[in-house]
Design an enzyme around this catalytic site. Structure first.
Site: not given
Length: 244
Positions: A90, A188, A220
């Site tokens: 990630s 967002d 988002h």
């Protein structure tokens, strides 16, 4: 290590998109895996664009085996007719950009360049608030604290990994990349930093082509959780065009 549990889905032939996926082991010492995707039917000797996909999810949540991300890659590969590899790490657009900086500085910079980087709602940040961050203090504080949780640092939210404009950050002119697409969701909290980044990129003297796409009324990674809505389909088509 993941800080949250999500359901998983195995690699498979997706009958809806006719995309085939499978596992490959990248780093045996650490067990880092990737999932590779390709159209199930490819014309002999046909060359397809190759995408390396780093899912972000705040640096430590979810993975390529999370059903929503798996389904999103199936749709993108089918729409763009590409081969994609989704890394179980990630870091999202952050690692992609820093890779482009390092290529430029290395010997590879003389002979190798990334064709394009598509940044889908990337997590860049900085200490001083801008735009809507100045009034949405609750979410600003949440994003601040999340970064300090995943990356404790005395630089806090002005660490060069997440803030590309602090002292000693890499110069945007040095990006070893032909094109960059920045995507924005206007609900967002991160949207203003993306616009700030895009403006800096355009004015930096970098010789590549910068593009920007904004989805109004969305938040988002909306395309991950609502992939069949019209705006998610539009985003996929724009990404597919960019990749080709």
């Amino acid at each position: 290590m993941r800080c949250s549990y999500f359901p998983t889905v195995p690699p498979e032939l997706d009958l809806q998109t006719n995309v085939l996926s499978n596992y490959i082991l990248i780093v045996p010492q650490t067990g880092i895996l990737a999932r590779i995707y390709r159209p199930n039917f490819v014309i002999k000797d046909q060359k397809l664009p190759f995408e390396v996909y780093f899912q972000g999810k705040a640096f430590c949540v979810a993975s390529p085996v999370f059903p929503n991300y798996h389904n999103s890659l199936n749709k993108l590969v089918a729409e763009a007719n590409i081969v994609a590899i989704s890394i179980d790490y990630s870091a999202g657009a952050n690692i992609a950009l820093h890779l482009a900086f390092r290529i430029k500085k290395s010997n590879l910079g003389q002979s190798f360049m990334i064709l394009g980087i598509g940044m889908i709602h990337p997590y860049f940040w900085k200490t001083n608030p801008i735009g809507s961050e100045t009034v949405d203090r609750l979410r600003k504080e949440l994003v601040d604290k999340w970064w300090l949780y995943v990356c404790p640092s005395d630089k806090e939210c002005d660490d060069p990994f997440i803030n590309l404009f602090v002292y000693r950050s890499p110069n945007l002119v040095g990006l070893a990349c032909h094109g960059i697409l920045v995507t924005i969701a206007d609900k967002d909290i991160l949207k203003d930093i993306w616009r700030f980044y895009y403006d800096k990129l355009v004015k930096s003297g970098w010789r590549g082509k910068a593009e920007i796409m904004e989805n109004e009324g969305e938040d988002h990674v909306f395309h991950i959780f609502n992939p069949d809505c019209d705006k998610a389909k539009s985003l996929m088509k724009r990404l597919a065009a960019f990749l080709n």
